[in-house]
Design a protein around this motif. Sequence first.
Motif, PDB file in Angstrom:
ATOM      1  N   UNK A 148       0.928  -1.055  -0.019  1.00 50.13           N
ATOM      2  CA  UNK A 148      -0.036  -0.031  -0.149  1.00 50.13           C
ATOM      3  C   UNK A 148       0.887   1.443   0.162  1.00 50.13           C
ATOM      4  N   UNK A 149       2.067   1.115   0.811  1.00 53.04           N
ATOM      5  CA  UNK A 149       3.042   2.432   0.884  1.00 53.04           C
ATOM      6  C   UNK A 149       3.549   2.565  -0.436  1.00 53.04           C
ATOM      7  N   UNK A 150       4.183   1.556  -1.060  1.00 54.40           N
ATOM      8  CA  UNK A 150       4.976   1.810  -2.393  1.00 54.40           C
ATOM      9  C   UNK A 150       4.139   2.049  -3.464  1.00 54.40           C
ATOM     10  N   UNK A 151       2.561   1.485  -3.401  1.00 52.05           N
ATOM     11  CA  UNK A 151       1.817   1.695  -4.494  1.00 52.05           C
ATOM     12  C   UNK A 151       1.382   3.399  -4.145  1.00 52.05           C
ATOM     13  N   UNK A 152       1.054   3.746  -3.280  1.00 53.54           N
ATOM     14  CA  UNK A 152       0.656   5.229  -2.974  1.00 53.54           C
ATOM     15  C   UNK A 152       1.802   6.056  -3.526  1.00 53.54           C
ATOM     16  N   UNK A 153       3.022   5.802  -3.049  1.00 52.99           N
ATOM     17  CA  UNK A 153       4.206   6.718  -3.353  1.00 52.99           C
ATOM     18  C   UNK A 153       4.384   6.874  -4.669  1.00 52.99           C
ATOM     19  N   UNK A 154       4.404   5.327  -5.443  1.00 51.82           N
ATOM     20  CA  UNK A 154       4.625   5.571  -6.968  1.00 51.82           C
ATOM     21  C   UNK A 154       3.408   6.069  -7.636  1.00 51.82           C
ATOM     22  N   UNK A 155       2.405   6.018  -7.251  1.00 46.74           N
ATOM     23  CA  UNK A 155       1.041   6.665  -7.915  1.00 46.74           C
ATOM     24  C   UNK A 155       1.235   8.083  -7.937  1.00 46.74           C
ATOM     25  N   UNK A 156       1.491   8.553  -6.949  1.00 46.50           N
ATOM     26  CA  UNK A 156       1.806  10.026  -6.905  1.00 46.50           C
ATOM     27  C   UNK A 156       2.991  10.507  -7.779  1.00 46.50           C
ATOM     28  N   UNK A 157       3.911   9.859  -7.780  1.00 52.39           N
ATOM     29  CA  UNK A 157       5.183  10.319  -8.561  1.00 52.39           C
ATOM     30  C   UNK A 157       5.261  10.072  -9.882  1.00 52.39           C
ATOM     31  N   UNK A 158       4.232   9.321 -10.517  1.00 56.90           N
ATOM     32  CA  UNK A 158       4.378   8.575 -11.831  1.00 56.90           C
ATOM     33  C   UNK A 158       4.220   9.510 -13.086  1.00 56.90           C
ATOM     34  N   UNK A 159       3.344  10.743 -12.846  1.00 54.06           N
ATOM     35  CA  UNK A 159       3.166  11.643 -13.689  1.00 54.06           C
ATOM     36  C   UNK A 159       4.305  12.617 -13.854  1.00 54.06           C
ATOM     37  N   UNK A 160       5.471  12.595 -13.149  1.00 51.26           N
ATOM     38  CA  UNK A 160       6.617  13.633 -13.285  1.00 51.26           C
ATOM     39  C   UNK A 160       7.317  13.415 -14.589  1.00 51.26           C
ATOM     40  N   UNK A 161       7.562  14.923 -15.051  1.00 50.50           N
ATOM     41  CA  UNK A 161       8.155  14.731 -16.435  1.00 50.50           C
ATOM     42  C   UNK A 161       9.158  16.108 -16.261  1.00 50.50           C
ATOM     43  N   UNK A 162      10.465  15.685 -17.173  1.00 49.02           N
ATOM     44  CA  UNK A 162      11.467  16.489 -16.961  1.00 49.02           C
ATOM     45  C   UNK A 162      11.582  16.739 -18.623  1.00 49.02           C
ATOM     46  N   UNK A 163      11.460  18.054 -18.900  1.00 41.20           N
ATOM     47  CA  UNK A 163      11.861  18.525 -20.402  1.00 41.20           C
ATOM     48  C   UNK A 163      13.129  19.069 -20.670  1.00 41.20           C
ATOM     49  N   UNK A 164      13.953  18.216 -21.458  1.00 41.87           N
ATOM     50  CA  UNK A 164      15.342  18.659 -21.676  1.00 41.87           C
ATOM     51  C   UNK A 164      15.492  18.935 -23.266  1.00 41.87           C
ATOM     52  N   UNK A 165      15.642  20.115 -23.725  1.00 39.15           N
ATOM     53  CA  UNK A 165      16.124  20.589 -25.110  1.00 39.15           C
ATOM     54  C   UNK A 165      14.440  20.074 -25.998  1.00 39.15           C
ATOM     55  N   UNK A 166      13.424  20.402 -25.173  1.00 35.48           N
ATOM     56  CA  UNK A 166      12.270  20.095 -25.980  1.00 35.48           C
ATOM     57  C   UNK A 166      11.705  18.565 -25.892  1.00 35.48           C
TER      58      UNK A 166
END
Length: 136
Positions: free
Chosen positions: A25-43
């Motif tokens: 439950x803990x791993x599932x909640x943390x990874x669900x919150x984090x999975x949408x993070x995106x870093x844009x590098x040179x477009x």
Amino acid sequence: MPEQHPTRPWSTRLLLCLGALFMGLLVGSITTVAHQNVLTVWGIDIPWGMILSLIVLIGFLVGLRMVVQDRLIVLCAALGIIGMVFLLSLRSVGGSVLVPNNLLGTIWAVAPTLIAIVVVAWPKLPEHRRGESISS
């Protein structure tokens, strides 16, 4: 049916299953919150949240399977992960969602379940004793 670990009594297995469920439950909640993070590098968008979340899920489930060598305990952890992904995928009272209807959300809705199925269903590898040749 999950294999019975020969040296563990049922009370120990039950406690391990509850602990694995909680950690899932803990791993599932943390990874669900984090999975949408995106870093844009040179477009170019790099989905670092999805990559890291999948690595964490695979590492957690495979590591647990290797350490406890009991499919029932790993199954409990996997159910915790899948349950949390499902719960956090629902629309909240305020109307917000943590798993939107986009490519990353679709991958996230399916990938944890597929990873869990593979890890739980993977056959037990034969153990090699010290001093034995692997080729024999």
